[in-house]
Design a protein around this motif. Structure first.
Motif, mmCIF file in Angstrom:
data_model
loop_
_atom_site.group_PDB
_atom_site.id
_atom_site.type_symbol
_atom_site.label_atom_id
_atom_site.label_comp_id
_atom_site.label_asym_id
_atom_site.label_seq_id
_atom_site.Cartn_x
_atom_site.Cartn_y
_atom_site.Cartn_z
ATOM 1 N N GLU A 200 0.839 -1.224 0.206
ATOM 2 C CA GLU A 200 -0.280 -0.330 -0.117
ATOM 3 C C GLU A 200 0.630 0.765 -0.455
ATOM 4 O O GLU A 200 0.339 2.225 -0.769
ATOM 5 C CB GLU A 200 -1.661 0.245 1.280
ATOM 6 C CG GLU A 200 0.183 0.003 2.823
ATOM 7 C CD GLU A 200 -1.499 0.220 3.754
ATOM 8 O OE1 GLU A 200 -3.025 0.802 3.424
ATOM 9 O OE2 GLU A 200 -0.170 -0.018 5.104
ATOM 10 N N GLU A 203 1.231 1.634 -3.418
ATOM 11 C CA GLU A 203 0.251 2.656 -4.303
ATOM 12 C C GLU A 203 -0.185 3.594 -4.314
ATOM 13 O O GLU A 203 -0.321 4.885 -4.488
ATOM 14 C CB GLU A 203 -0.464 1.621 -3.196
ATOM 15 C CG GLU A 203 -0.817 0.213 -4.773
ATOM 16 C CD GLU A 203 -1.886 -0.607 -3.948
ATOM 17 O OE1 GLU A 203 -1.971 -1.535 -4.798
ATOM 18 O OE2 GLU A 203 -2.230 -0.524 -2.660
ATOM 19 N N GLU A 207 1.121 6.913 -6.757
ATOM 20 C CA GLU A 207 -0.314 7.834 -6.833
ATOM 21 C C GLU A 207 0.308 9.436 -6.747
ATOM 22 O O GLU A 207 -0.709 10.352 -7.404
ATOM 23 C CB GLU A 207 -1.821 7.540 -5.802
ATOM 24 C CG GLU A 207 -2.865 8.489 -6.403
ATOM 25 C CD GLU A 207 -4.278 7.576 -4.306
ATOM 26 O OE1 GLU A 207 -5.152 8.618 -5.007
ATOM 27 O OE2 GLU A 207 -4.075 7.248 -3.982
ATOM 28 N N LYS A 238 3.128 -6.843 -8.217
ATOM 29 C CA LYS A 238 2.406 -5.976 -8.379
ATOM 30 C C LYS A 238 3.358 -4.901 -8.372
ATOM 31 O O LYS A 238 2.416 -4.127 -9.253
ATOM 32 C CB LYS A 238 2.166 -5.937 -6.594
ATOM 33 C CG LYS A 238 1.455 -6.781 -5.735
ATOM 34 C CD LYS A 238 0.911 -6.632 -4.538
ATOM 35 C CE LYS A 238 0.037 -7.992 -4.129
ATOM 36 N NZ LYS A 238 -1.417 -6.764 -2.749
ATOM 37 N N LEU A 242 2.105 -2.206 -11.076
ATOM 38 C CA LEU A 242 2.230 -0.660 -10.572
ATOM 39 C C LEU A 242 2.597 0.183 -11.728
ATOM 40 O O LEU A 242 2.575 1.629 -12.484
ATOM 41 C CB LEU A 242 2.216 -0.550 -9.289
ATOM 42 C CG LEU A 242 2.063 0.890 -9.131
ATOM 43 C CD1 LEU A 242 0.668 1.349 -8.817
ATOM 44 C CD2 LEU A 242 2.358 1.063 -7.018
#
Length: 452
Positions: A200, A203, A207, A238, A242
């Motif tokens: 997380e 991520e 972002e 992952k 991303l």
């Protein structure tokens, strides 16, 4: 002649506080064979750190020796701009057979050390985005505790203060992603049973900064200088997705993890995904010659391919790029890996190695964790086994263990208070028994003064 005194008169050794050499002078090496290093006094040292992780197949391997001797009588070096040679071409052909598939890795740019290949990869990614309509992409991302080398660009994306703290005023402003810490997992998970909840952080960082980032650099699965920190392959899977989402290049620093160190040819093979750029060195030549390769996708290469006057060429060079002697050593390494099935044998031996390390060390009151991947095993010494609190760094417990082990014939070069083994892939069980016994003896001798 007193060779130690002559050494200290002239030589400034790497990654060393030279004052330490007043009590532990340099060991003058006479010759080496297999995993054994012999000094001028006839003492033998088991090299279980592969001489800074690069000695892949043992010292003075006869097949690599022969390949280099043969090449030496033909061509020692030639300018690599507008000239080429068979050893380099052959090496690229053969690497194509073993590189991770999926993103089109296929263009090879040669340098002469790992840090240089990282610099090359960073410049390549930046220029690509400048030439493909993304001028806003000017930054790089990397994990916390990362290590990517010690030139300025490589040091910038690294995050080990031991190497970079003093230079921070002159380093690039890199976006830092909080990386996985499986030993001290804040989510209460274990490495073998998690969904990478820590992802997380990546991520959220993407972002916020993904649109201005050209590349994310990562040491896949094993953060070496951070203390042999190991994390799951799912994290790479992952991360690949991303990076694709935000049009960010994924740069794999396989300098330390490549060539079977993690039990597969490359660490990325565990995840079944491929980077956009891969940096290779260390095991590439079996530790014989300084050489590195920056492998890019055909898509990246195409962004530089145009008429000369357009100014799109990658104007980056190293004097010893594509050195024929190094290429010949690298080809011999691939021969040996294939013909002698080195990696499968190492995987089998790794099971025994990890088994005896767990048996000998895990129950000690100050061993917080034994972690491993491939033949790499790390033993983390802690003050409190429950809280995982570390001992004060000024005690230099790892260094004390290292000094004692040298006297007993084992070369351990710890990372702080983390004792690790990263031996040549050819190590056999009898040597595993010896080096672990010595390491435990030395650990017990040092730690008896710190256990209540």
């Amino acid at each position: 002649m007193n060779w130690q005194e002559e050494d200290l008169k002239y030589i400034w050794h790497p990654c060393s506080q030279m004052k330490d050499y007043e009590t532990l002078p340099p060991i003058v090496v006479d010759h080496a064979k297999g995993i054994n290093i012999y000094d001028i006094d006839g003492n033998c040292y088991k090299d279980v750190v592969s001489s800074w992780w690069c000695n892949l197949l043992g010292h003075c391997n006869p097949r690599i020796n022969e390949a280099m001797k043969k090449q030496l009588d033909t061509l020692e070096h030639v300018i690599f701009a507008n000239f080429t040679h068979k050893p380099a071409i052959t090496l690229c052909q053969r690497l194509m057979d073993v590189l991770p598939k999926g993103k089109g890795l296929g263009k090879f740019n040669f340098a002469d050390n790992g840090s240089a290949s990282i610099e090359m990869a960073m410049k390549m990614s930046f220029q690509y985005h400048q030439q493909t309509g993304n001028p806003q992409k000017k930054r790089f991302m990397a994990l916390t505790d990362a290590y990517h080398g010690e030139t300025i660009g490589a040091l910038s994306v690294g995050a080990c203060d031991l190497y970079s703290q003093i230079y921070k005023p002159i380093l690039m402003d890199v976006v830092r992603v909080e990386g996985p810490d499986c030993f001290r997992c804040p989510y209460g998970k274990c490495r073998d049973n998690c969904n990478c909840e820590c992802f997380e952080h990546a991520e959220k960082t993407f972002e916020k900064y993904g649109d201005e980032t050209c590349a994310m650099l990562v040491e896949p699965l094993l953060q070496g200088s951070a203390g042999m920190k190991i994390y799951p392959p799912l994290y790479l899977t992952k991360l690949r997705a991303l990076c694709d989402k935000y049009n960010v290049h994924l740069i794999a620093d396989e300098i330390a993890t490549g060539y079977g160190r993690t039990g597969k040819m490359f660490a990325f093979d565990h995840a079944g995904v491929s980077p956009d750029i891969m940096c290779l060195s260390k095991g590439l030549t079996g530790g014989y010659m300084p050489m590195s390769i920056c492998v890019a996708t055909n898509d990246i290469y195409d962004a530089f391919y145009d008429d000369y006057g357009k100014g799109k060429a990658f104007m980056h060079s190293h004097t010893y790029a594509g050195n024929p002697l190094a290429c010949s050593a690298a080809n011999a390494v691939l021969d040996i890996l294939r013909d002698e099935q080195i990696i499968p044998h190492a995987v089998e031996n790794a099971k025994y190695f990890n088994k005896i390390i767990n048996e000998k060390f895990l129950d000690l009151p100050y061993v917080g964790e034994v972690r491993h991947i491939g033949l790499v095993n790390a033993i983390e010494i802690v003050k409190d086994k429950k809280t995982k609190e570390a001992f004060p760094s000024n005690l230099r417990l790892g260094y004390q263990i290292y000094k004692k082990a040298l006297k007993k014939g084992v070369l351990l070069r710890p990372l702080g208070d983390i004792i690790y083994f990263n031996p040549p892939l050819i190590i056999q069980p009898d040597d595993m028994d010896f080096v672990t016994n010595v390491a435990k003896e030395c650990m017990l001798e040092v730690m008896k003064d710190y256990v209540v």
